[in-house]
Structures are given as structure tokens and as C-alpha cells.
Design a protein around this motif. Structure first.
Motif: not given
Length: 609
Positions: A373-400
Motif C-alpha cells: 500500500s502506497t501513500p497518495e503522494n507516492d514519492t519513492r523511496p518512502a519511509p516504509t512500515v513492514f506490518l507483520l501479521h499475528g497467528g502465525p497461522h493467519s494471513a494478510d488479505e485485501d481487506r479494509f
């Protein structure tokens, strides 16, 4: 806790623009509802969870009169509830301040009376399944002694099963003759076996176990009275698929459904068809499957993520839906094909966010799927958050995700990594972390990090690693084992000291850990030491923020205090936020406060404010 740990700053606002500030807060505070369940024999009686009061609580909905009633009102919220089949009673789980340890209570659907103990002869514990019939109630309880399953009938309660290993009440047949339980008597709670008992005497009717490393999950018995068919999820071909098991004849039919990804299902009310949900690469679709003809018909749902679905007695299909850009809705697809919103929460709908894109990165264990997911003002390279999901038996999805959205609003690129251990990519991918948890997942995170930097997407000097629960554990482990990659780390309700966590956590998680690590800390001490963040605490160089709940039974507070004390002893740059709840908060204002603390912490560390 004797050491006074530094507290984080709580910003009055994250953004100078009032409109932007109001927007991110509204995503969390806007009223939302879960998929309403219905009483089996009184489908007008509905129950759902909503944050409309500012705290996630249970609500009753009489669909015949379209009247709603808030059922629970507790300081730290309530998530777990269900209906009796006649719709007369609401059952909900009564724990203490989010500690997940308690008992079931019940109250009339229409209100007017205080909740009373539903099964006073059943001891308190962690919940391990509940099936409510007209004549029989079966309930599971987990404690430090293991699992115990109880049945209540004709005013009498009896314990019909007990074992030191993990077990649960899984499914009750429509005529209440047959009761399915899941168990791990073979010692592996991550890959359970099934047993079906006669409810009259609890004699064994049938058993099924697919062997080492292959789990079975009982989904539901057929909705027809006298029908002994049980819908089961299996993983015989390296992914989650479905079979129908006639437990009295002990015959089964594997469903050969030609779809990629993994499958889960439930019955249509006539017992002739199944509602199939397909999960593949972070997205999902719904299908109707005719058992007699093996015909698969797609239901035309919008692209995105379906969080839950069910088929009503009239054949209508209700489901929850969202994608990264659009907030969740509860929708209904009528038998004639019309698709509409089923229930509209009070107030304004949450503001939307940015869509995401897919990345497929070569990793040491195979191709890693990441969502970007990139910000509206997509100036690269950007500060970046690596968001790691829990679980571990779960997944990140195309959800809100309101959490993802606020980082994007703050100018961060957000990368979510479905590392080895994630679900939806096959059993081998999910189980690849066995014997080496944490370190295996972080190899995949490193591969995606290298890719993002090489593509000019991420600024290598402004990469933040964050996550909660298992994601918090991975965050602390990453800071210690990959110190050159991260400019900051934010760990919510993490495992920080695995040996102490094992000693203090709920028994169900100890059983999970034994299966994942290959034994207990006394049996495989080297594995726990190698995979514990506290082993590497002296290598942590980036500033770190840790958030934890006092009453958390999953990632208990004592082991976090041990880690913090080690940070303090070496004068590390860290901050600690402690709150009165369990494994996360159900209070909207508290969630907003924590998110503001996290984002502001990253902005300060990176010099963005």
C-alpha cells in the motif's frame, strides 16, 4: 515490576490538517457490525457484535420487528456469544477484563433479566467449544490440567471426556444424537483428529485421523434431522479441502473442487448443497456446490475479502465483505440474484483508503506473497512500515484495515508479508516454520525487504518493523537478529521471553507451542533459546516501543517485563505502554490512543515530525 520504564508520548494529533486528523480517527470510531448469526429454529432472532457504543459488545436483533438491543455492557468489551436454537436465550462468555478465563452465562433474548450462570456445574476455564441443542448442551473447558468436555441434559451435568492434551467440542447433529469432538491425543494440537460420540452414553461411533502432520476439522453436521453426514476440512493434498463423512456408515466422499487456494464450507439449509468459500492469494470468493451433481456455481460477489458467510433458510446468502479501499459491509445475496446491504450501522460509514497491489518475491523457501500500500503522494523511496501479521497461522488479505490506512495517510508505504507459517498457501508453507519458528518467517521478511529496497520502493534508512501478538514476537526477534535492517520497531502484545511465556500462558497455547517447537522448553531448550527474542536483546540497536495488556493470557506480562528489564539494564532506547486489558483492547478510544502512540513514535524516531 520494580523498574520504571519510560512511557511513550501521547500526541494530541497526528496531522496538522483537521480533515485528515478527523478521517483517520473516524475509520476506527465509525460503527461496524459483524455478520449476524441466527437461531437455528427461529431465524428472526439474530446476534452480532458492534462497536456502536464505543466498546465492542453483543447486540440482539429481532429481524421480524427490526429492533436492536445492546446485550452486554462491560468495561473491556465482549466478543463471544451465541443463540439457543429456539432463539429464546443469548449465551455469552463472561471473563475478567479480557483474560479469556471464565464461564458461560445466559439471558433472555428480549432482555428484562440479569444474566445467570448457564452451566453452574461446569468449572471456569478457557473456552473449548460450545454446542447448544434443545435437549443437550455440550461445552469444552481448558485449564492447566488439560481439556475437559461436559454435557448437560435433563438438569444434570456430566464430564464425558478429559485428557491432558488439547480437545474441543466441535459439532452436534441436528437431532442431537451425535457429537463430534476434536482432539490431539496423538500429541499435536496443530493437526487434530476427530471422534464422533453417541450423545446417549458417549460411546464412540467413529474416529478419523489422517496421520502425522495432517489435521482434520469438523465444520458442521448436515442440517437435516437424522442425517449423520459431517462436513470436514482436511489437508491430504497439501491444502485445506473438504470431505463429507457419513459417521454412522463410516464412509466418506472427498470433494474434488477444481479451485486454487484453500477451501472452507458450510451447508445450505436443505442439506443438498454447500456454501464454499475459496481463499487464494489474499482474496476470497463464494460458490454453491451441488453434492448430487458436483456442480460448482460462483456467486457474484465483489472482488475483495469475505470475512464470513452463511446460507439462510430461504436460500439467501449473507456475508461480510471489504477490500483495502472500501470499509466492511454486511451484504445479502437473495436467491434471485439481487445483492444488497443487509444491515446499516448507525452514523456515518468509515472513510475509505487506498487500494493495494501484489508483489511476489523469491525467498529461501519459495515465492513470498506480499501486499503493498502506497501513500497518495507516492514519492519513492518512502519511509516504509513492514506490518507483520499475528497467528502465525493467519494471513494478510485485501481487506479494509483502519490501522494500515493511518500509516498510509502519514506518508508511509506499508508492506504486509505472508511469510512461511501463513495460511492460504498450502499446508507445507504453513508448517515450514516447525522446529524453527520466528527465524524462518524473518528470512521471508528479509527477502521482501531486500526486494522493496532494490525496487526503490522503501528507503533503507527508514524501515519500521511492527506487528501484534505473533507479529509483535517477530518484531522483537527481527530487531535482535536483523539489527541493520530496521530504524525502529513497534511490538504489540508480543512474546519477548519464550520460556517464561510458556510457563505463564494458557494451556491451549502451551500445546500449540509444543507442537510447533517440537516439545516443551525442558525437552528442547536449544530451540526455545534460539527462537526467543530475549536471547538477542543485547543486539537491539533501533528504538523500540512495546505495548502490552496486564491481563493477557496469550502473551503474559511477566515475560515482557523480563525483556524490558534487559533493555533498561543496557540503557537501550525504548518506551513501554501498559494498559488494563487482555490480548488487545476492545475499547475504541483506547485503540485510537494506542495507534496515535505508535505512529507518532515512528515519526519521531525517523525525524518526520
Amino acid at each position: 515490576m520494580n523498574t520504571q520504564h519510560p512511557s511513550p508520548r501521547v500526541p494530541e494529533a497526528l496531522f496538522g490538517e483537521p480533515e485528515l486528523e478527523a478521517r483517520w480517527r473516524a475509520r476506527f470510531s465509525a460503527a461496524r457490525v459483524s455478520l449476524p448469526e441466527w437461531a437455528l429454529d427461529a431465524p428472526h432472532a439474530r446476534l452480532y457484535v458492534s462497536n456502536a457504543s464505543g466498546v465492542w459488545e453483543l447486540y440482539a436483533w429481532d429481524q421480524a420487528t427490526d429492533t436492536h438491543r445492546q446485550v452486554t455492557d462491560r468495561p473491556n468489551g465482549t466478543l463471544h456469544g451465541t443463540l439457543s436454537p429456539d432463539g429464546a436465550w443469548i449465551w455469552w462468555f463472561n471473563d475478567t477484563d479480557g483474560d479469556e478465563f471464565g464461564t458461560w452465562v445466559r439471558e433472555p433474548f428480549g432482555g428484562g433479566a440479569k444474566p445467570v450462570p448457564a452451566l453452574p456445574d461446569v468449572p471456569a476455564g478457557y473456552p473449548a467449544g460450545l454446542e447448544i441443542g434443545h435437549r443437550l448442551v455440550a461445552v469444552g473447558v481448558s485449564t492447566d490440567d488439560g481439556s475437559a468436555l461436559y454435557a448437560h441434559r435433563d438438569g444434570r451435568t456430566e464430564r464425558f471426556y478429559a485428557n491432558e492434551n488439547d480437545a474441543e467440542v466441535a459439532a452436534l447433529s441436528r437431532d442431537e444424537r451425535l457429537l463430534a469432538i476434536g482432539h490431539s491425543e496423538h500429541g499435536d494440537s496443530r493437526h487434530p483428529a476427530l471422534r464422533v460420540l453417541s450423545s446417549d452414553g458417549f460411546d464412540v461411533v467413529a474416529e478419523k485421523w489422517d496421520g502425522e502432520g495432517k489435521g482434520l476439522t469438523a465444520l458442521a453436521f448436515s442440517p437435516r434431522k437424522g442425517d449423520p453426514r459431517l462436513l470436514v476440512q482436511h489437508e491430504r493434498r497439501d491444502r485445506e479441502e473438504l470431505l463429507v463423512w457419513d459417521v454412522e456408515a463410516d464412509t466418506e466422499t472427498e470433494l474434488d473442487i477444481d479451485l486454487p487456494g484453500e477451501l472452507v464450507g458450510d451447508w445450505y439449509p436443505d442439506g443438498e448443497a454447500l456454501l464454499i468459500a475459496q481463499f487464494d492469494k489474499g482474496r476470497s470468493k463464494l460458490y454453491r456446490y451441488e453434492l448430487a451433481t458436483a456442480t460448482l456455481t460462483p456467486l457474484d460477489t465483489p472482488p475483495g475479502w469475505i470475512g464470513g458467510a452463511g446460507a439462510r433458510p430461504d436460500g439467501a446468502v449473507e456475508y461480510t465483505w471489504s477490500n483495502a479501499a472500501e470499509p466492511p459491509l454486511v451484504r445479502v445475496r437473495e436467491p434471485g440474484g439481487e445483492d444488497r446491504v443487509l444491515i446499516t450501522p448507525p452514523g456515518e460509514r468509515a472513510p475509505g483508503s487506498r487500494p493495494l497491489t501484489d508483489a511476489f518475491v523469491d525467498g529461501p523457501g519459495g515465492q513470498v506473497h506480499a501486499l503493498v500500500s502506497t501513500p497518495e503522494n507516492d514519492t519513492r523511496p518512502a519511509p516504509t512500515v513492514f506490518l507483520l501479521h499475528g497467528g502465525p497461522h493467519s494471513a494478510d488479505e485485501d481487506r479494509f484495515s483502519a490501522y494500515r490506512a493511518v500509516w498510509v495517510d502519514a506518508g508511509f508505504t506499508v508492506i504486509e508479508v505472508n511469510y512461511r507459517g501463513s495460511t492460504g498457501y498450502g499446508s507445507a508453507w504453513r508448517d515450514a516454520i516447525e522446529g524453527r519458528p520466528g527465524l524462518t518467517e524473518l528470512e521471508d521478511v528479509a527477502a521482501v525487504h531486500d526486494w522493496a529496497v532494490s525496487q526503490g520502493l522503501a528507503d533503507p534508512d527508514k524501515c519500521v518493523v511492527t506487528g501484534a501478538s505473533w507479529g509483535g514476537y517477530l518484531t522483537l526477534l527481527a530487531l535482535g537478529t536483523q539489527p541493520d535492517r530496521w530504524a525502529a520497531g513497534i511490538a504489540g502484545v508480543p512474546v519477548a521471553d519464550y520460556v517464561t511465556a510458556y510457563a505463564d500462558e494458557m494451556e491451549q497455547l502451551r500445546a500449540f507451542d509444543r507442537a510447533l517447537f517440537g516439545g516443551s522448553p525442558s525437552e528442547v531448550p536449544d530451540v526455545y533459546e534460539r527462537c526467543s527474542p530475549i536471547t538477542y536483546v543485547d543486539e537491539v540497536r533501533a528504538p523500540v516501543l512495546i505495548l502490552a495488556g496486564d491481563n493477557d493470557p496469550r502473551c503474559p506480562i511477566r515475560q515482557i517485563e523480563n525483556y524490558l528489564d534487559r533493555l533498561a539494564a543496557r540503557g537501550a532506547d525504548y518506551e513501554f505502554y501498559r494498559y488494563d486489558a487482555g490480548h488487545g483492547s476492545l475499547v475504541v478510544a483506547e485503540t485510537i490512543k494506542q495507534v496515535a502512540i505508535e505512529v507518532h513514535f515512528a515519526q519521531r524516531v525517523l525525524g518526520l515530525v
